[in-house]
Design a protein around this motif. Sequence first.
Motif: not given
Length: 704
Positions: A13, A513, A537, A467-468, A493, A482
Motif C-alpha cells: 500500500s 466499489h 492493481e 482501505k481500497t 470506508e 490496498r
Amino acid sequence: VGDRADYDSEAKSICPFCGVGCQVSVKVKDGKVKYVEGINGPANEGRLCVKGRFGFDYIHHPHRLTKPLVRRDDAPSKDLDVDPANPWTHFREATWEEALDRAAHGLADLRSYYGGKSVAGFGSAKCTNEEAYLFQKLIRQGFKHNNVDHCTRLCHASSVAALMENVGSGAVTASFNEIENADIAIIIGANPTENHPVAATFFKQFAKNGGKLVVMDPRGQGGLERHAWKNMKFRPGTDVALLNAIMNVIVEEKLYDRQYIEGFTEGFFEFRDHIRAFTPDRMADLCGIDAETIREVARAFADARAGMIFWGMGISQHIHGTDNSRCLISLALLCGHVGRPGTGLHPLRGQNNVQGASDAGLIPQVMPDYQAVTDAEVRDLFRHIWRGTEIDATPGLTVVEIIDRAYRGEIRGMYVLGENPAMSDPDVSHARKALSKLDHLVVQDIFLTETAMFADVILPAAALPEKTGTVTNTNRQVQMVRPAVPSPGEAREDWRIVVDMARRLGLDWDYTHPREVFDEMKMSMFSLHHITWTRLEAEGAVTYPCRGPDDPGQEVVFGDGFPRRAGRARFTPARVTPPAEVPDESYPMILTTGRQLEHWHTGSMTRRASVLDAVEPAANCSLHPSTLRKLGVAPGGMVRLTTRRGALDVMARADRNVAPDMVFLPFAYVEAAANILTNSALDPFGKIPEFKYSAVRVEAAASE
Ligand code: SF4
C-alpha cells in the motif's frame, strides 16, 4: 518487532502521511499491524522515514471511533471540552441507520429551509481519489453549488494559482527524482528533511554526487544546509525581492535562454522592463542577502545545463504566495529549465493525497481535472456524466471564506470529511466559534478530532491502511492503496459512508466499489487516460500523463509546449508586497508556523502513534539562544506568545536555525494550538492564509 518473518499476511500500500507517497509493505500479525517496510515504489525506491516506518500504530489506538455517535439532547454547549476517551457527557452511541438519517436529514432540512448554499463541505487530502471525487460530487449535485474545498487551500493553493495561470497545469512539471539529472537545484521555503524526508535523501545524494544545491529559507535547516553549495537565509517575507534580484542579474547580464523564451513563452519584454528595477544592490538590504551572493547564484542557475526548483509552504503561505510562485516560474522559464531531464518546477505537496484530491475536483472553482465551473462546455460535460445535474456556474467559497460565512450565520450546516478546521484554520478561535454556531455539523473521521467535538453527528471512518482505492503523490504518480487490516468496530470506508449520505439526500447513486468511481472519473479526467484500475492493481503506480497502455507515464512534461494558448508559458511580473502584519512596538517579533519531522499536520494521527509521540511528546517552540537569554528563559522553560488574535504558553527550545527576531511554532499540538495566534489575511489569488508571518510578542511565561 521480533521475528520479522513471523507475520500472517502483508498488503502492499501507500504511506498515509506526506505527499512523497512512499510505497510500503504492511505486515500483519493477529489482526494488527506488526511492522511496515519500504518497497520499491517509483518515489521512494525502498526508503521510508520515521513516520512511514514507525508511525503506523495510530490505527490501533483506543481513541479510534468504532461506532457512530450523536450529540446528546442534554449535552453541554458545543466546545472543545470533550475527552476523546470519555465523550459520553456530550455524545451517545447510535446505530448506523440512526446516525446516517440524522446526519443527512439535518443537512436536507437546512437545504429546504434556507437553500443549498446554507450547507458547505470540507473534504480531505487524506482520503482516496475516489472518495474525494464522490465528496465534491455530493456537494455539487446534492446542494447545487461549489462551496466545497479542502486543505490544499491551506498549503499550495497559491502555487496552483500561479502554475495554472502561467504554465496551464497545477501539478509538478517533473518528479523530484529527476534531481539526479540536474546540475543545480534551488530549494526555497521548504524543509524536506523534516517534511518530505525521503525526497530529502535524493536531494542529499544529488549534492554528494557534485550537484549544486541552493537552500533558500529564512529559517535555517540543519538537515540540508550541510549539503548545500549556497545557503541563503533571507529575511522572512522578502521572497519576491530576492527572486526578482536574481532574475535581474540574469536579464541584465543577458544570461537568459533567448531561444527557449522565443519558442515557448509570452510576456518576456514586459517582464524584462519590470525586473530592471530590482538590482541586487537595491534588494540586498531588504532581503538580507549580499548582492554578490545573489549574482553568484543567478549566474550558476542560468549557466547550468539543467536546473530544478522545489518549493514548499514558506513560499505559498503568504498574502503574496501567488507572486512568490510566479517568480519561481519566471526564473525557470528565463533559463529554459522546464521540459527536459533534470529540469522542472516542483511544489512539494504536503498530504499524501493532496495532488489527487485536487485533481478530483475537491476545489470550489474547478471540476475534476481543473476544468473551470465557469466554462459552459465543462458544465455540459458533467451534466451528461452526472445524469442531468446542473452545475452551478459560480465558483464556490474557499476554506477560510466558508468559516467566515459560518461565523456570520450565512452557512448553517457543514459536512466535514477528514478535515480538522478547529486546529488547522488561521485565527482558530474564530474558526471554533464559527463551528459552534452551526445548526448542524456532520463530521466523518477516524478519531474524535477537535472539529468533531463541535459535531451533531460523528461518523466513524476507516484509516488508509484499511482501505481500497487510489492516491496521487507529489510526482503525479497514481498509486494503489490496498487494505492490510479490517476497520475496528463498525467503522466504514469513507466512500461507502458518502454514498449512504448521498442516497439519503435524494441522489440515485449506485456505486458498489471504488473501481466504479474510478471508471466514472476517467470519463471527465483526461489526466487518467491510459490509467486503468487493472493496470494499477498489477503495476502499483502509473504516472500521469500517460501516452499508452504500456507507458509508465511521463516524469517530465512540457518539453514540446504548455497546455496554454499557443502552447506558451507566461511571464507574470511580481511586485514586492509587505506581510499583512509587520512587527511593531507591541508585537516586535515574527511568528512562523510549520511542521516537524515526527508530527504531521494537526497531530490527530501522529500524536497517537506511540513511537512518534514518545520522541516528540510535548508542544514546543524554537527561539534563538540569544533571544532566550534576553528573556531570561532557559532552554526547556516556558514562554508566552501573544499576537492580536490570542496568547498561549509553550515550552521553548534553543535553536540557532531561527533568527533572533523570529519564533517557530509547530501546529500539531492542541494544548498550544499555533493557529490561535495566526493571521487569517489571504492571498488574493490562491485565498491562502499567511501562516508564515504574524507579528508576535514573546515573554517569559508567568510560571517562569
Ligand atoms: Fe511517509 Fe512521506 Fe515519510 Fe515517505 S517521506 S515514509 S510518504 S511520511
